[in-house]
Motif scaffolding. Structure first.
Motif, mmCIF file in Angstrom:
data_model
loop_
_atom_site.group_PDB
_atom_site.id
_atom_site.type_symbol
_atom_site.label_atom_id
_atom_site.label_comp_id
_atom_site.label_asym_id
_atom_site.label_seq_id
_atom_site.Cartn_x
_atom_site.Cartn_y
_atom_site.Cartn_z
ATOM 1 N N MET A 111 0.859 -1.173 0.000
ATOM 2 C CA MET A 111 0.000 0.000 0.000
ATOM 3 C C MET A 111 0.908 1.240 0.000
ATOM 4 O O MET A 111 2.133 1.102 0.099
ATOM 5 N N PRO A 112 0.358 2.455 -0.108
ATOM 6 C CA PRO A 112 1.214 3.646 -0.057
ATOM 7 C C PRO A 112 2.122 3.639 1.170
ATOM 8 O O PRO A 112 1.709 3.267 2.278
ATOM 9 N N ALA A 113 3.360 4.041 0.976
ATOM 10 C CA ALA A 113 4.373 3.963 2.029
ATOM 11 C C ALA A 113 3.983 4.728 3.287
ATOM 12 O O ALA A 113 4.321 4.310 4.404
ATOM 13 N N ALA A 114 3.268 5.828 3.133
ATOM 14 C CA ALA A 114 2.905 6.656 4.290
ATOM 15 C C ALA A 114 1.995 5.920 5.273
ATOM 16 O O ALA A 114 1.894 6.323 6.441
ATOM 17 N N TRP A 115 1.351 4.855 4.835
ATOM 18 C CA TRP A 115 0.452 4.093 5.707
ATOM 19 C C TRP A 115 1.180 2.985 6.459
ATOM 20 O O TRP A 115 0.569 2.277 7.244
ATOM 21 N N LYS A 116 2.458 2.836 6.222
ATOM 22 C CA LYS A 116 3.207 1.727 6.802
ATOM 23 C C LYS A 116 4.144 2.190 7.921
ATOM 24 O O LYS A 116 4.601 3.339 7.924
ATOM 25 N N THR A 117 4.441 1.276 8.818
ATOM 26 C CA THR A 117 5.259 1.633 9.974
ATOM 27 C C THR A 117 6.695 1.972 9.610
ATOM 28 O O THR A 117 7.385 2.653 10.379
ATOM 29 N N ASN A 118 7.176 1.500 8.458
ATOM 30 C CA ASN A 118 8.547 1.839 8.045
ATOM 31 C C ASN A 118 8.596 2.945 6.993
ATOM 32 O O ASN A 118 9.674 3.292 6.503
ATOM 33 N N ASN A 119 7.413 3.465 6.630
ATOM 34 C CA ASN A 119 7.319 4.555 5.643
ATOM 35 C C ASN A 119 8.098 4.244 4.369
ATOM 36 O O ASN A 119 8.776 5.106 3.796
ATOM 37 N N HIS A 120 7.978 3.007 3.910
ATOM 38 C CA HIS A 120 8.720 2.565 2.733
ATOM 39 C C HIS A 120 7.854 1.564 1.982
ATOM 40 O O HIS A 120 7.065 0.828 2.585
ATOM 41 N N VAL A 121 7.995 1.515 0.641
ATOM 42 C CA VAL A 121 7.200 0.548 -0.120
ATOM 43 C C VAL A 121 7.683 -0.884 0.084
ATOM 44 O O VAL A 121 6.926 -1.839 -0.090
ATOM 45 N N ASN A 122 8.948 -1.054 0.477
ATOM 46 C CA ASN A 122 9.464 -2.396 0.716
ATOM 47 C C ASN A 122 8.890 -2.978 2.005
ATOM 48 O O ASN A 122 8.579 -2.238 2.950
ATOM 49 N N ALA A 123 8.813 -4.296 2.062
ATOM 50 C CA ALA A 123 8.380 -4.945 3.289
ATOM 51 C C ALA A 123 9.395 -4.685 4.398
ATOM 52 O O ALA A 123 9.035 -4.439 5.552
ATOM 53 N N VAL A 124 10.679 -4.746 4.041
ATOM 54 C CA VAL A 124 11.772 -4.506 4.983
ATOM 55 C C VAL A 124 12.849 -3.693 4.269
ATOM 56 O O VAL A 124 13.131 -3.939 3.100
ATOM 57 N N TYR A 125 13.397 -2.715 4.945
ATOM 58 C CA TYR A 125 14.562 -2.042 4.388
ATOM 59 C C TYR A 125 15.555 -1.758 5.508
ATOM 60 O O TYR A 125 15.171 -1.672 6.686
ATOM 61 N N THR A 126 16.800 -1.642 5.155
ATOM 62 C CA THR A 126 17.855 -1.379 6.129
ATOM 63 C C THR A 126 18.178 0.108 6.123
ATOM 64 O O THR A 126 18.550 0.668 5.090
ATOM 65 N N ASP A 127 18.037 0.746 7.296
ATOM 66 C CA ASP A 127 18.251 2.193 7.351
ATOM 67 C C ASP A 127 19.738 2.523 7.412
ATOM 68 O O ASP A 127 20.608 1.647 7.372
ATOM 69 N N ALA A 128 20.056 3.818 7.533
ATOM 70 C CA ALA A 128 21.442 4.289 7.499
ATOM 71 C C ALA A 128 22.266 3.758 8.661
ATOM 72 O O ALA A 128 23.500 3.726 8.595
ATOM 73 N N ASN A 129 21.592 3.330 9.729
ATOM 74 C CA ASN A 129 22.294 2.794 10.900
ATOM 75 C C ASN A 129 22.424 1.272 10.844
ATOM 76 O O ASN A 129 22.865 0.653 11.813
ATOM 77 N N GLY A 130 22.009 0.688 9.708
ATOM 78 C CA GLY A 130 22.112 -0.748 9.571
ATOM 79 C C GLY A 130 21.012 -1.522 10.258
ATOM 80 O O GLY A 130 21.130 -2.747 10.436
ATOM 81 N N VAL A 131 19.940 -0.842 10.637
ATOM 82 C CA VAL A 131 18.831 -1.480 11.341
ATOM 83 C C VAL A 131 17.713 -1.810 10.355
ATOM 84 O O VAL A 131 17.326 -0.954 9.543
ATOM 85 N N GLN A 132 17.212 -3.027 10.411
ATOM 86 C CA GLN A 132 16.109 -3.417 9.537
ATOM 87 C C GLN A 132 14.800 -2.805 10.031
ATOM 88 O O GLN A 132 14.438 -2.959 11.203
#
Length: 226
Positions: A111-132
């Motif tokens: 669904m649109p990324a803004a509706w998701k807890t990670n604010n991303h279209v991917n199911a999982v993404y790794t942020d700049a700190n290396g955290v999934q």
């Protein structure tokens, strides 16, 4: 494409004959007079890995789908683009499927990324700190999502295609680093129970990534919204 259809048929035959643990050929006897469950049909996903609708020609689709085709598929799964501005890319294939008398259902990857807890279209993404960062649908957006799915149903309907079924989520248990969303069985059950009635289509859920009973509790029968 003809070779593809032949491989599919050969695979089906090999499943009926089978190979046991000792590498010996075995035979499965089927009693056509005994009914265990109803099989609506067989089918496949029409999109490319890049979710493009233009990678198969009409002739290629007709080689696999349709009563007189080589594979005899009668069910087609459609991909729902995340951006509603791209829903028009689905239309020609959906109209073709209906003209061929196929059963069609549609699956969302995200669904649109803004509706998701990670604010991303991917199911999982790794942020700049290396955290999934895992993406679940925010509870506050459950109604938004139900209306979003209903808008897709309405879009097709307004263009001459009555969708047979719509899914809540493709592979809700796949921690994919591409378009996706993670759902627990309880989340899907609650969503369908509380908001399924807002979707003017038969709801099916879910399509798990593997053979698992984990989502058994949230299965909705065709025609049910809860």
């Amino acid at each position: 494409m003809k070779k593809l259809a032949q491989r599919i048929v050969l695979t089906a035959v090999s499943l009926l004959t089978g190979i046991n643990a000792f590498g010996q050929l075995t035979t499965v006897r089927i009693n056509k007079n005994t009914t265990y469950q109803k099989v609506t049909g067989f089918g496949g996903f029409v999109c490319s890995p890049q979710f493009g609708y233009n990678h198969m020609t009409t002739s290629e689709i007709q080689t696999l789908w349709g009563a007189n085709s080589q594979a005899g598929y009668n069910i087609m799964r459609l991909y729902i683009p995340e951006d509603s501005n791209n829903w028009s890319s689905v239309l020609a294939t959906a109209q073709l499927a209906k003209s061929m008398g196929l059963t069609i259902f549609a699956s969302p990857w995200t669904m649109p990324a803004a509706w998701k807890t990670n604010n991303h279209v991917n199911a999982v993404y790794t942020d700049a700190n290396g955290v999934q960062q895992i993406g679940y649908l925010k509870t506050a957006n459950y109604q938004d999502y139900a209306l979003y799915l209903n808008s897709f149903v309405t879009y097709l309907q307004n263009n001459g295609v009555n969708l047979d079924y719509i899914s809540i989520q493709n592979e809700p248990d796949e921690m994919a680093q591409y378009q996706g969303c993670i759902w627990t069985p309880a989340q899907i059950a609650n969503f369908v129970r509380d908001y399924g009635q807002l979707i003017n289509c038969k709801v099916i859920a879910p399509e798990s990534v593997g053979f698992t009973d984990n989502f058994r509790q949230c299965h909705a029968q065709p025609g049910d919204h809860g």
